[in-house]
Design an enzyme around this catalytic site. Structure first.
Site, mmCIF file in Angstrom:
data_model
loop_
_atom_site.group_PDB
_atom_site.id
_atom_site.type_symbol
_atom_site.label_atom_id
_atom_site.label_comp_id
_atom_site.label_asym_id
_atom_site.label_seq_id
_atom_site.Cartn_x
_atom_site.Cartn_y
_atom_site.Cartn_z
ATOM 1 C CD1 TRP A 107 -10.052 12.271 6.494
ATOM 2 C CD2 TRP A 107 -9.620 14.469 6.837
ATOM 3 N NE1 TRP A 107 -10.771 12.592 7.739
ATOM 4 C CE2 TRP A 107 -10.427 14.004 7.858
ATOM 5 C CE3 TRP A 107 -9.356 15.786 6.727
ATOM 6 C CZ2 TRP A 107 -10.848 14.685 8.997
ATOM 7 C CZ3 TRP A 107 -9.811 16.713 7.824
ATOM 8 C CH2 TRP A 107 -10.425 15.952 8.780
ATOM 9 C CG HIS B 191 -1.918 5.180 0.421
ATOM 10 N ND1 HIS B 191 -2.268 5.223 -0.825
ATOM 11 C CD2 HIS B 191 -3.108 5.028 1.453
ATOM 12 C CE1 HIS B 191 -3.720 4.950 -0.673
ATOM 13 N NE2 HIS B 191 -4.133 4.674 0.463
ATOM 14 C CD GLU C 263 -4.490 6.807 -3.289
ATOM 15 O OE1 GLU C 263 -4.343 7.740 -2.444
ATOM 16 O OE2 GLU C 263 -5.558 6.444 -3.234
ATOM 17 C CD GLU D 59 -5.200 1.190 2.435
ATOM 18 O OE1 GLU D 59 -6.264 1.601 2.970
ATOM 19 O OE2 GLU D 59 -4.387 1.796 1.780
ATOM 20 N N GLY E 56 -10.737 2.833 -3.361
ATOM 21 C CA GLY E 56 -11.538 3.637 -4.102
ATOM 22 C C GLY E 56 -12.230 3.005 -5.410
ATOM 23 C CB SER F 116 -14.281 -0.269 -1.230
ATOM 24 O OG SER F 116 -13.588 0.456 -2.329
ATOM 25 N N GLY G 29 -10.659 5.493 3.342
ATOM 26 C CA GLY G 29 -10.564 6.497 2.403
ATOM 27 C C GLY G 29 -11.839 7.293 2.105
ATOM 28 N N GLY G 30 -12.529 7.120 1.031
ATOM 29 C CA GLY G 30 -13.785 7.746 0.641
ATOM 30 C C GLY G 30 -14.652 7.752 1.815
HETATM 31 P P1 PGA Z 1 -11.153 4.006 0.022
HETATM 32 O O1 PGA Z 1 -9.353 4.086 0.354
HETATM 33 O O2 PGA Z 1 -11.535 3.505 1.520
HETATM 34 O O3 PGA Z 1 -11.479 4.895 -0.691
HETATM 35 O O4 PGA Z 1 -11.079 2.613 -0.956
HETATM 36 C C1 PGA Z 1 -8.572 3.496 1.331
HETATM 37 C C2 PGA Z 1 -7.210 4.006 1.305
HETATM 38 O O5 PGA Z 1 -6.717 4.340 0.267
HETATM 39 O O6 PGA Z 1 -6.684 4.211 2.616
#
Ligand code: PGA
Length: 254
Positions: free
Chosen positions: A13, A98, A100, A170, A176, A216, A237-238
């Site tokens: 999330w 992750h 990020e 990933e 994203g 994605s 994610g999204g």
């Molecule tokens: P996303 O993110 O599905 O929004 O691309 C995946 C993630 O970062 O775990």
């Protein structure tokens, strides 16, 4: 879908959902997904929603994950959360490294390896994330980057610990952005990671290890991605923020 390994699909999330909003989401997911037995389903809310969500998922097939944790067990680490605190809310999984966090918090592989060790010590299962940037892919560095990240983030892990670990591939350029890796690109990277696990551990460990794809993932591309032999699930994610899309990803993957 008949897979060698049980699929594991986790919703990351990120920094979305208050506790009340998170409750709404899991209540919907519980209803939609009540009959699903073929997939391990995990939701990873922010820390502040763990308490509420943990109560809501108690009597369900949804499992709880956290998005990060400290490498330390206790002490003067302002703003940090220890594994034992996550255990209080029946957390089973924890996302580590992750992209990020690698990017914004500058988390290096060695730190992720320490966090993984703290997770194992508390019987939490780490979801260890790896992936190359677009520049690295275009420079032909994908395998080199993946090898450095996998070896570094799993440094010191035993075969027994690896059995408790999920790897999430990933590609940073697909997170994203709406750009999904092609199924061939995903399969190639997953097969490479599995071959790496053979070299680092052994054939049996590598064959059992689950490797998720993330970036994605949507209801429309889930089936094709999950049908790849070395893709054992998804880190979403999204599309994990809405009941409809997360439930459809799971249903389309079965
Ligand atoms: P996303 O993110 O599905 O929004 O691309 C995946 C993630 O970062 O775990």
């Amino acid at each position: 879908m008949n897979k060698e390994r049980k699929l594991i699909i986790a919703g990351n999330w990120k920094m979305n959902k208050t506790a009340a909003e998170g409750l709404d989401l899991v209540r919907g997911l519980k209803i939609e997904l009540a009959s699903v037995k073929e997939v391990d389903i995990v939701v990873c809310p922010p820390f502040t929603a763990l308490s509420a969500v943990s109560k809501a998922v108690l009597d369900s097939n949804l499992r709880l994950g956290a998005q990060n944790m400290s490498e330390h067990n206790v002490g003067a680490y302002t703003g940090e959360i220890a594994a034992v605190m996550l255990k209080e809310f029946s957390v089973r999984y924890v996302i580590l490294g992750h992209s990020e966090r690698r990017q914004y918090q500058k988390e290096p592989d060695a730190l992720i390896a320490k966090k993984a060790q703290a997770a194992y010590a508390a019987s939490l299962k780490p979801i260890v994330c790896v992936g190359e940037t677009l520049a690295e892919r275009e420079a032909g560095q994908t395998q080199k980057v993946l090898e450095t990240q996998v070896r570094g983030s799993l440094a010191g892990a035993t075969k027994e610990q690896m059995a408790e670990t999920v790897v999430a591939y990933e590609p940073v350029w697909a997170i994203g952005t709406g750009k999904t890796a092609t199924t061939a690109q995903a399969q190639e990277a997953h097969a490479f990671i599995r071959s790496l696990l053979v070299r680092m551990f052994d054939e049996t460990v590598a064959r059992r290890a689950r490797i998720q794809y993330g970036g994605s993932v949507k209801p429309a591309n889930a089936r094709e991605l999950m049908s790849q032999p070395d893709v054992d699930g998804a880190l979403v994610g999204g599309a994990s923020l809405e009941v409809r899309s997360f439930a459809d990803i799971i249903k389309n993957s079965i």
